[in-house]
Design an enzyme around this catalytic site. Structure first.
Site, PDB file in Angstrom:
ATOM      1  N   ARG A 109      40.538  53.856  38.801  1.00  0.00           N
ATOM      2  CA  ARG A 109      41.842  53.395  38.589  1.00  0.00           C
ATOM      3  C   ARG A 109      42.249  54.402  37.888  1.00  0.00           C
ATOM      4  O   ARG A 109      41.717  55.297  37.279  1.00  0.00           O
ATOM      5  CB  ARG A 109      41.657  52.071  37.846  1.00  0.00           C
ATOM      6  CG  ARG A 109      41.036  50.739  38.313  1.00  0.00           C
ATOM      7  CD  ARG A 109      40.858  49.749  37.199  1.00  0.00           C
ATOM      8  NE  ARG A 109      40.245  48.484  37.999  1.00  0.00           N
ATOM      9  CZ  ARG A 109      39.270  47.925  37.262  1.00  0.00           C
ATOM     10  NH1 ARG A 109      38.888  48.146  35.884  1.00  0.00           N
ATOM     11  NH2 ARG A 109      38.928  46.787  37.710  1.00  0.00           N
ATOM     12  N   ARG A 202      46.698  42.900  33.091  1.00  0.00           N
ATOM     13  CA  ARG A 202      45.877  43.973  32.935  1.00  0.00           C
ATOM     14  C   ARG A 202      46.627  45.149  34.049  1.00  0.00           C
ATOM     15  O   ARG A 202      46.745  46.367  33.750  1.00  0.00           O
ATOM     16  CB  ARG A 202      44.366  44.049  33.453  1.00  0.00           C
ATOM     17  CG  ARG A 202      43.638  45.449  32.982  1.00  0.00           C
ATOM     18  CD  ARG A 202      42.364  44.967  33.288  1.00  0.00           C
ATOM     19  NE  ARG A 202      41.603  45.024  34.810  1.00  0.00           N
ATOM     20  CZ  ARG A 202      40.502  44.554  34.965  1.00  0.00           C
ATOM     21  NH1 ARG A 202      39.485  44.685  34.078  1.00  0.00           N
ATOM     22  NH2 ARG A 202      40.117  44.409  36.405  1.00  0.00           N
ATOM     23  N   ARG A 213      39.211  38.563  43.452  1.00  0.00           N
ATOM     24  CA  ARG A 213      38.338  38.513  41.936  1.00  0.00           C
ATOM     25  C   ARG A 213      38.332  37.053  41.506  1.00  0.00           C
ATOM     26  O   ARG A 213      37.214  36.649  41.018  1.00  0.00           O
ATOM     27  CB  ARG A 213      38.868  39.435  41.050  1.00  0.00           C
ATOM     28  CG  ARG A 213      38.422  40.849  41.384  1.00  0.00           C
ATOM     29  CD  ARG A 213      39.381  42.046  40.651  1.00  0.00           C
ATOM     30  NE  ARG A 213      38.960  43.136  41.479  1.00  0.00           N
ATOM     31  CZ  ARG A 213      37.930  44.064  40.848  1.00  0.00           C
ATOM     32  NH1 ARG A 213      37.480  43.697  39.569  1.00  0.00           N
ATOM     33  NH2 ARG A 213      37.716  45.114  41.400  1.00  0.00           N
TER      34      ARG A 213
HETATM   35  N1  GDP Z   1      25.446  44.591  40.060  1.00  0.00           N
HETATM   36  C1  GDP Z   1      26.397  45.697  39.639  1.00  0.00           C
HETATM   37  N2  GDP Z   1      27.389  45.108  39.117  1.00  0.00           N
HETATM   38  C2  GDP Z   1      28.162  45.969  38.514  1.00  0.00           C
HETATM   39  C3  GDP Z   1      27.778  47.128  37.978  1.00  0.00           C
HETATM   40  N3  GDP Z   1      28.744  48.008  37.479  1.00  0.00           N
HETATM   41  C4  GDP Z   1      29.900  47.321  37.387  1.00  0.00           C
HETATM   42  N4  GDP Z   1      29.533  45.973  38.078  1.00  0.00           N
HETATM   43  C5  GDP Z   1      30.357  44.850  38.003  1.00  0.00           C
HETATM   44  O1  GDP Z   1      31.179  44.755  39.039  1.00  0.00           O
HETATM   45  C6  GDP Z   1      32.321  44.044  39.000  1.00  0.00           C
HETATM   46  C7  GDP Z   1      33.727  44.636  39.033  1.00  0.00           C
HETATM   47  O2  GDP Z   1      33.584  45.917  38.196  1.00  0.00           O
HETATM   48  P1  GDP Z   1      35.202  46.516  38.328  1.00  0.00           P
HETATM   49  O3  GDP Z   1      35.444  46.971  39.576  1.00  0.00           O
HETATM   50  O4  GDP Z   1      34.973  47.575  37.173  1.00  0.00           O
HETATM   51  O5  GDP Z   1      36.190  45.535  37.920  1.00  0.00           O
HETATM   52  P2  GDP Z   1      36.525  44.719  36.708  1.00  0.00           P
HETATM   53  O6  GDP Z   1      35.116  43.571  36.410  1.00  0.00           O
HETATM   54  O7  GDP Z   1      37.561  43.809  36.921  1.00  0.00           O
HETATM   55  O8  GDP Z   1      36.571  45.356  35.289  1.00  0.00           O
HETATM   56  C8  GDP Z   1      32.026  43.562  37.654  1.00  0.00           C
HETATM   57  O9  GDP Z   1      31.445  42.074  37.639  1.00  0.00           O
HETATM   58  C9  GDP Z   1      31.133  44.357  36.839  1.00  0.00           C
HETATM   59  O10 GDP Z   1      30.324  43.723  35.965  1.00  0.00           O
HETATM   60  C10 GDP Z   1      26.577  47.885  38.595  1.00  0.00           C
HETATM   61  O11 GDP Z   1      26.021  48.805  38.273  1.00  0.00           O
HETATM   62  N5  GDP Z   1      25.638  46.819  39.050  1.00  0.00           N
HETATM   63  N1  ADP Z   2      40.237  37.312  24.274  1.00  0.00           N
HETATM   64  C1  ADP Z   2      41.307  37.808  24.965  1.00  0.00           C
HETATM   65  N2  ADP Z   2      42.433  37.443  24.928  1.00  0.00           N
HETATM   66  C2  ADP Z   2      43.363  37.690  25.576  1.00  0.00           C
HETATM   67  N3  ADP Z   2      43.209  39.211  26.416  1.00  0.00           N
HETATM   68  C3  ADP Z   2      42.090  39.487  26.219  1.00  0.00           C
HETATM   69  C4  ADP Z   2      41.130  39.117  25.840  1.00  0.00           C
HETATM   70  N4  ADP Z   2      39.881  40.015  26.196  1.00  0.00           N
HETATM   71  C5  ADP Z   2      40.304  40.835  26.983  1.00  0.00           C
HETATM   72  N5  ADP Z   2      41.710  40.681  27.214  1.00  0.00           N
HETATM   73  C6  ADP Z   2      42.489  41.542  27.979  1.00  0.00           C
HETATM   74  O1  ADP Z   2      42.112  40.830  29.229  1.00  0.00           O
HETATM   75  C7  ADP Z   2      42.147  42.196  30.233  1.00  0.00           C
HETATM   76  C8  ADP Z   2      40.832  42.304  30.826  1.00  0.00           C
HETATM   77  O2  ADP Z   2      39.691  42.885  30.032  1.00  0.00           O
HETATM   78  P1  ADP Z   2      38.633  43.766  30.509  1.00  0.00           P
HETATM   79  O3  ADP Z   2      37.856  44.048  29.213  1.00  0.00           O
HETATM   80  O4  ADP Z   2      39.408  44.839  31.458  1.00  0.00           O
HETATM   81  O5  ADP Z   2      37.902  42.686  31.458  1.00  0.00           O
HETATM   82  P2  ADP Z   2      36.598  42.799  32.468  1.00  0.00           P
HETATM   83  O6  ADP Z   2      35.944  44.330  31.721  1.00  0.00           O
HETATM   84  O7  ADP Z   2      35.634  41.717  32.099  1.00  0.00           O
HETATM   85  O8  ADP Z   2      37.124  42.887  33.863  1.00  0.00           O
HETATM   86  C9  ADP Z   2      42.430  43.428  29.476  1.00  0.00           C
HETATM   87  O9  ADP Z   2      43.828  43.696  29.792  1.00  0.00           O
HETATM   88  C10 ADP Z   2      42.013  42.970  27.850  1.00  0.00           C
HETATM   89  O10 ADP Z   2      43.015  43.715  26.903  1.00  0.00           O
END
Ligand code: GDP
Ligand code: ADP
Length: 321
Positions: A109, A202, A213
């Site tokens: 990203r 986000r 998702r």
């Molecule tokens: N199994 C597995 N899942 C992962 C790993 N790294 C990230 N993920 C998962 O992949 C999913 C997508 O991650 P990401 O593309 O960063 O998107 P986000 O969850 O929306 O921030 C999330 O559920 C993460 O927890 C990994 O090393 N192994």
């Molecule tokens: N408790 C909360 N209330 C409102 N917004 C939140 C909260 N926790 C996280 N966010 C926001 O939600 C979005 C997704 O969070 P993020 O940490 O990227 O999620 P994930 O890593 O699980 O995908 C971000 O923009 C974050 O700032």
């Protein structure tokens, strides 16, 4: 197949078989943090890897004195706030936690940096590394491959910090089934509507990816709550409250003693020493360079409460003298 990170090249070592499953290796002339290693020949992890690969397997694991804390696995649907909570933890306790940098085939990203947020990689390379046993776990998530390399977990352990893994539910299931002893935490949203809003706010995903998702989120929440994989389930409704609860269950709210100090220093081995095993003790006799006689400077290591091991450090090594 040799798994795990090997010790750096060294001039000499002493080795003793501890039991049927591992050999302790004491490296001469290395620095105190790097002198005790284990070569696992028949541990649970090695057995699993042998079965999976159909070949002979051994695995390296570095010895850590004292009780480094268990790794923390955090799972939950996309957009629930895992990354936000992990960042808060790392910011408040920078010397305590280290993030396991996963590999992924998804594109970075805008603000993401290679080797900081992820190791961004090509599918063919990652598939080969998975085949070669370099991954602790991997899963296909939202159409991309994600995985935790053994090196990623070891890099954190070697920095003396507690490892945090942000992985999906399938990955958590694999780690649960592996020999990595960890604490498993699932973060759930207050509602699907709120989850959708967070993902949209986000603003990092296309509409198609948001839809994917959200579709996957329902199954993940169901599995997270009912699979029995997780030790703790938190709801991220109010961020501050959820963060406080997370700290509480990690013993960081002052209710339990925490290991905020850096991990204890290793063992200072002189160049000449001999080693023997008596029950659950390893006796390292330090010899005076000229005479070759054992001096009174012996080191006794207690191996009665070894924990962990490959993939990762072997903890619980205690020094008696
Ligand atoms: N199994 C597995 N899942 C992962 C790993 N790294 C990230 N993920 C998962 O992949 C999913 C997508 O991650 P990401 O593309 O960063 O998107 P986000 O969850 O929306 O921030 C999330 O559920 C993460 O927890 C990994 O090393 N192994
Ligand atoms: N408790 C909360 N209330 C409102 N917004 C939140 C909260 N926790 C996280 N966010 C926001 O939600 C979005 C997704 O969070 P993020 O940490 O990227 O999620 P994930 O890593 O699980 O995908 C971000 O923009 C974050 O700032």
């Amino acid at each position: 197949m040799v798994l795990g990170t090997e010790p750096k090249p060294y001039e000499g070592h002493l080795a003793i078989r501890l039991n049927e499953d591992r050999i302790i290796i004491i490296i001469k002339g290395s620095n105190p943090d790097d002198c005790i290693w284990f070569l696992e020949v028949d541990t649970e992890y090695v057995k699993q890897q042998k079965k999976a690969s159909g070949t002979e397997v051994v695995a390296w694991s570095k010895g850590a004195r004292g009780d480094a804390e268990k790794p923390v696995v955090i799972s939950g649907p996309s957009g629930v706030g895992k990354g936000t909570l992990i960042n808060m933890l790392m910011k408040e306790f920078p010397s305590m936690f280290g993030f396991s940098i996963s590999h992924t085939t998804r594109a970075p990203r805008g603000t993401e940096k290679n080797e900081v947020h992820y190791h961004f990689t090509e599918r063919s390379i990652m598939e080969k590394d998975i085949k070669d046993g370099k991954f602790l776990e991997f899963a296909s998530v939202h159409g991309n491959l994600y995985g935790t390399s053994i090196k990623a977990v070891e890099a954190v352990a070697d920095s003396g910090k507690r490892c945090i893994l942000d992985i999906d539910v399938q990955g958590a299931k694999s780690v649960r089934a592996s020999s990595l002893d960890a604490v498993f935490i699932f973060i759930g949203p207050p509602s699907m509507r709120e989850l959708e809003e967070r993902l949209r706010l986000r603003g990092t995903e296309t509409e198609e990816q948001v839809q994917k998702r959200l579709r996957n989120a329902e199954a993940e929440i169901e599995q997270g709550k009912s699979s029995g994989i997780f030790d703790h389930i938190l709801c991220n409704d109010n961020l501050e409250k959820c963060y406080e609860n997370l700290k509480k269950l990690l013993g960081l709210d002052g209710s339990a003693p925490t290991n905020t100090k850096p991990s204890p220093k290793g063992i200072d081995l002189p160049p000449n020493h001999s080693v023997s095993k008596i029950d659950n003790k390893i006796l390292i006799k330090c010899e005076a360079p000229e005479s070759g006689n054992a001096t009174k400077n012996s080191i006794v290591l207690d191996i009665s409460s070894l924990k962990g091991g490959a993939p990762g450090r072997t903890r619980g090594l205690k020094r008696d003298s």
